[in-house]
Motif scaffolding. Structure first.
Motif, PDB file in Angstrom:
ATOM      1  N   ALA A   1       9.025   0.543  10.028  1.00 50.63           N
ATOM      2  CA  ALA A   1       7.573   0.509   9.794  1.00 50.63           C
ATOM      3  C   ALA A   1       7.277  -0.054   8.409  1.00 50.63           C
ATOM      4  CB  ALA A   1       6.984   1.909   9.945  1.00 50.63           C
ATOM      5  N   GLN A   2       8.056   0.323   7.426  1.00 53.43           N
ATOM      6  CA  GLN A   2       7.851  -0.172   6.063  1.00 53.43           C
ATOM      7  C   GLN A   2       8.118  -1.675   5.981  1.00 53.43           C
ATOM      8  OE1 GLN A   2       9.555   2.149   2.886  1.00 53.43           O
ATOM      9  NE2 GLN A   2      10.044   0.305   1.738  1.00 53.43           N
ATOM     10  N   ALA A   3       9.112  -2.150   6.714  1.00 58.94           N
ATOM     11  CA  ALA A   3       9.476  -3.568   6.658  1.00 58.94           C
ATOM     12  C   ALA A   3       8.537  -4.457   7.451  1.00 58.94           C
ATOM     13  CB  ALA A   3      10.902  -3.751   7.162  1.00 58.94           C
ATOM     14  N   SER A   4       7.848  -3.907   8.449  1.00 58.68           N
ATOM     15  CA  SER A   4       7.108  -4.772   9.361  1.00 58.68           C
ATOM     16  C   SER A   4       5.595  -4.662   9.301  1.00 58.68           C
ATOM     17  CB  SER A   4       7.572  -4.511  10.797  1.00 58.68           C
ATOM     18  OG  SER A   4       7.256  -3.192  11.168  1.00 58.68           O
ATOM     19  N   ALA A   5       5.041  -3.666   8.642  1.00 59.73           N
ATOM     20  CA  ALA A   5       3.582  -3.490   8.699  1.00 59.73           C
ATOM     21  C   ALA A   5       2.988  -3.159   7.338  1.00 59.73           C
ATOM     22  CB  ALA A   5       3.240  -2.371   9.684  1.00 59.73           C
ATOM     23  N   CYS A   6       1.743  -3.584   7.166  1.00 58.43           N
ATOM     24  CA  CYS A   6       0.957  -3.173   6.002  1.00 58.43           C
ATOM     25  C   CYS A   6       0.474  -1.745   6.251  1.00 58.43           C
ATOM     26  CB  CYS A   6      -0.260  -4.072   5.831  1.00 58.43           C
ATOM     27  SG  CYS A   6       0.141  -5.764   5.441  1.00 58.43           S
ATOM     28  N   CYS A   7       0.294  -0.982   5.197  1.00 62.36           N
ATOM     29  CA  CYS A   7      -0.185   0.385   5.354  1.00 62.36           C
ATOM     30  C   CYS A   7      -1.692   0.420   5.163  1.00 62.36           C
ATOM     31  CB  CYS A   7       0.491   1.321   4.352  1.00 62.36           C
ATOM     32  SG  CYS A   7      -0.041   3.033   4.558  1.00 62.36           S
ATOM     33  N   PRO A   8      -2.451   0.798   6.201  1.00 62.70           N
ATOM     34  CA  PRO A   8      -3.896   0.891   6.050  1.00 62.70           C
ATOM     35  C   PRO A   8      -4.329   2.075   5.178  1.00 62.70           C
ATOM     36  CG  PRO A   8      -3.249   1.179   8.355  1.00 62.70           C
ATOM     37  CD  PRO A   8      -2.013   1.015   7.558  1.00 62.70           C
TER      38      PRO A   8
ATOM     39  N   VAL B   1       6.742   7.019   5.236  1.00 67.18           N
ATOM     40  CA  VAL B   1       5.542   6.198   5.341  1.00 67.18           C
ATOM     41  C   VAL B   1       4.410   7.009   5.969  1.00 67.18           C
ATOM     42  CG1 VAL B   1       6.841   4.043   5.477  1.00 67.18           C
ATOM     43  CG2 VAL B   1       6.217   5.211   7.554  1.00 67.18           C
ATOM     44  N   HIS B   2       3.181   6.554   5.759  1.00 68.05           N
ATOM     45  CA  HIS B   2       2.024   7.217   6.355  1.00 68.05           C
ATOM     46  C   HIS B   2       2.030   7.052   7.875  1.00 68.05           C
ATOM     47  CE1 HIS B   2       0.278   6.692   2.224  1.00 68.05           C
ATOM     48  NE2 HIS B   2      -0.067   7.939   2.482  1.00 68.05           N
ATOM     49  N   ALA B   3       1.418   7.988   8.571  1.00 63.40           N
ATOM     50  CA  ALA B   3       1.356   7.940  10.039  1.00 63.40           C
ATOM     51  C   ALA B   3       0.604   6.700  10.516  1.00 63.40           C
ATOM     52  CB  ALA B   3       0.689   9.207  10.578  1.00 63.40           C
ATOM     53  N   ARG B   4      -0.409   6.286   9.788  1.00 59.69           N
ATOM     54  CA  ARG B   4      -1.165   5.096  10.189  1.00 59.69           C
ATOM     55  C   ARG B   4      -0.307   3.830  10.095  1.00 59.69           C
ATOM     56  NH1 ARG B   4      -6.726   4.698   7.428  1.00 59.69           N
ATOM     57  NH2 ARG B   4      -6.825   2.926   8.818  1.00 59.69           N
ATOM     58  N   ARG B   5       0.680   3.842   9.223  1.00 58.96           N
ATOM     59  CA  ARG B   5       1.572   2.676   9.120  1.00 58.96           C
ATOM     60  C   ARG B   5       2.465   2.588  10.349  1.00 58.96           C
ATOM     61  NH1 ARG B   5       4.670   0.982   3.571  1.00 58.96           N
ATOM     62  NH2 ARG B   5       4.798  -1.237   4.033  1.00 58.96           N
TER      63      ARG B   5
ATOM     64  N   GLU C   1       1.593  -3.899   1.016  1.00 61.20           N
ATOM     65  CA  GLU C   1       2.137  -4.962   1.856  1.00 61.20           C
ATOM     66  C   GLU C   1       3.430  -4.498   2.527  1.00 61.20           C
ATOM     67  OE1 GLU C   1       0.786  -8.082   2.306  1.00 61.20           O
ATOM     68  OE2 GLU C   1      -0.946  -7.237   1.261  1.00 61.20           O
ATOM     69  N   PRO C   2       3.895  -5.227   3.557  1.00 56.86           N
ATOM     70  CA  PRO C   2       5.194  -4.913   4.144  1.00 56.86           C
ATOM     71  C   PRO C   2       6.292  -4.949   3.078  1.00 56.86           C
ATOM     72  CG  PRO C   2       4.024  -6.434   5.549  1.00 56.86           C
ATOM     73  CD  PRO C   2       3.215  -6.297   4.288  1.00 56.86           C
ATOM     74  N   THR C   3       7.277  -4.141   3.258  1.00 58.13           N
ATOM     75  CA  THR C   3       8.442  -3.931   2.389  1.00 58.13           C
ATOM     76  C   THR C   3       8.125  -3.104   1.144  1.00 58.13           C
ATOM     77  OG1 THR C   3       8.297  -5.950   1.059  1.00 58.13           O
ATOM     78  CG2 THR C   3       9.519  -6.098   3.137  1.00 58.13           C
ATOM     79  N   THR C   4       6.853  -2.816   0.863  1.00 57.65           N
ATOM     80  CA  THR C   4       6.490  -1.978  -0.278  1.00 57.65           C
ATOM     81  C   THR C   4       6.368  -0.539   0.200  1.00 57.65           C
ATOM     82  OG1 THR C   4       5.229  -3.821  -1.199  1.00 57.65           O
ATOM     83  CG2 THR C   4       4.829  -1.644  -2.141  1.00 57.65           C
ATOM     84  N   PRO C   5       7.006   0.424  -0.464  1.00 60.64           N
ATOM     85  CA  PRO C   5       6.921   1.816  -0.023  1.00 60.64           C
ATOM     86  C   PRO C   5       5.500   2.374  -0.149  1.00 60.64           C
ATOM     87  CG  PRO C   5       8.629   1.535  -1.692  1.00 60.64           C
ATOM     88  CD  PRO C   5       7.893   0.259  -1.606  1.00 60.64           C
ATOM     89  N   CYS C   6       5.168   3.302   0.719  1.00 64.81           N
ATOM     90  CA  CYS C   6       3.874   3.983   0.650  1.00 64.81           C
ATOM     91  C   CYS C   6       3.832   4.885  -0.582  1.00 64.81           C
ATOM     92  CB  CYS C   6       3.639   4.834   1.896  1.00 64.81           C
ATOM     93  SG  CYS C   6       3.276   3.883   3.378  1.00 64.81           S
ATOM     94  N   HIS C   7       2.607   5.187  -1.018  1.00 61.35           N
ATOM     95  CA  HIS C   7       2.436   6.062  -2.174  1.00 61.35           C
ATOM     96  C   HIS C   7       1.187   6.910  -1.994  1.00 61.35           C
ATOM     97  CE1 HIS C   7      -0.898   3.662  -3.815  1.00 61.35           C
ATOM     98  NE2 HIS C   7      -0.210   2.630  -3.374  1.00 61.35           N
ATOM     99  N   ASP C   8       1.122   7.994  -2.703  1.00 62.68           N
ATOM    100  CA  ASP C   8      -0.054   8.866  -2.742  1.00 62.68           C
ATOM    101  C   ASP C   8      -0.573   8.863  -4.174  1.00 62.68           C
ATOM    102  OD1 ASP C   8      -0.125   9.717  -0.077  1.00 62.68           O
ATOM    103  OD2 ASP C   8       1.428  11.218  -0.464  1.00 62.68           O
ATOM    104  N   GLU C   9      -1.645   8.139  -4.407  1.00 60.83           N
ATOM    105  CA  GLU C   9      -2.271   8.050  -5.726  1.00 60.83           C
ATOM    106  C   GLU C   9      -1.251   7.700  -6.802  1.00 60.83           C
ATOM    107  OE1 GLU C   9      -4.449  11.641  -6.346  1.00 60.83           O
ATOM    108  OE2 GLU C   9      -5.618  11.369  -4.527  1.00 60.83           O
ATOM    109  N   GLY C  10      -0.397   6.723  -6.515  1.00 64.05           N
ATOM    110  CA  GLY C  10       0.584   6.253  -7.483  1.00 64.05           C
ATOM    111  C   GLY C  10       1.944   6.914  -7.401  1.00 64.05           C
ATOM    112  N   ARG C  11       2.057   8.067  -6.750  1.00 60.57           N
ATOM    113  CA  ARG C  11       3.347   8.757  -6.613  1.00 60.57           C
ATOM    114  C   ARG C  11       4.008   8.317  -5.310  1.00 60.57           C
ATOM    115  NH1 ARG C  11       1.852  14.483  -6.366  1.00 60.57           N
ATOM    116  NH2 ARG C  11      -0.235  13.659  -6.134  1.00 60.57           N
ATOM    117  N   ALA C  12       5.262   7.913  -5.404  1.00 57.49           N
ATOM    118  CA  ALA C  12       5.988   7.446  -4.221  1.00 57.49           C
ATOM    119  C   ALA C  12       6.163   8.576  -3.210  1.00 57.49           C
ATOM    120  CB  ALA C  12       7.341   6.895  -4.629  1.00 57.49           C
TER     121      ALA C  12
END
Length: 102
Positions: free
Chosen positions: A62-69, A89-93, A74-85
Motif C-alpha cells: 500500500a505504501q509503495a503503490s498509493a498516495c495517502c488521502p 499506513v492509514h486505513a484509507r491508504r 506520495e507513494p513510497t513515503t511513509p504515513c505520519h500523524d502530525e509529523g510523527r511517523a
C-alpha cells in the motif's frame, strides 16, 4: 522419446491475465519473511508457504503503490500523524491501493 513441441510463445500481457489471481501485495518483497516479489510468504520457522501475505507485506505494498488521502503523502513515503511517523499506513491508504489495483 519424442520431443515435445510447443506453440508460439504466449505474450506476457496475455499470460498475466490468464495467471491464477493472487493478492496484489505479492508484487513487492515481504519485509517480514523476505519472500521475493511475486512469491508467496512463508513461515520463518518452518518455511511453510502461506496462502495470504503477511500484514507487513500488505502495508509495504500500500505504501509503495498509493498516495495517502489521510496525510497527503506520495507513494513510497511513509504515513505520519502530525509529523510523527506511524508504524503502519492509514486505513484509507489501503482502500486507495485496492482501488488502483482493481
Amino acid at each position: 522419446m519424442t520431443a515435445r513441441r510447443t506453440g508460439a510463445p504466449m505474450p506476457e500481457s496475455i499470460r498475466h491475465t490468464l495467471r491464477a489471481p493472487q493478492n496484489p501485495a505479492r508484487a513487492v518483497e515481504c519485509p517480514h519473511c523476505g519472500a521475493a516479489a511475486h512469491r508467496p510468504c512463508r513461515l520463518r520457522s518452518t518455511g511453510r508457504l502461506l496462502a495470504q501475505p503477511h500484514p507487513q507485506r500488505i502495508s509495504a505494498w500500500a505504501q509503495a503503490s498509493a498516495c495517502c488521502p489521510e496525510c497527503q503523502v506520495e507513494p513510497t513515503t511513509p504515513c505520519h500523524d502530525e509529523g510523527r511517523a506511524r508504524g503502519s499506513v492509514h486505513a484509507r491508504r489501503y482502500q486507495e491501493a485496492e482501488e488502483t489495483a482493481a
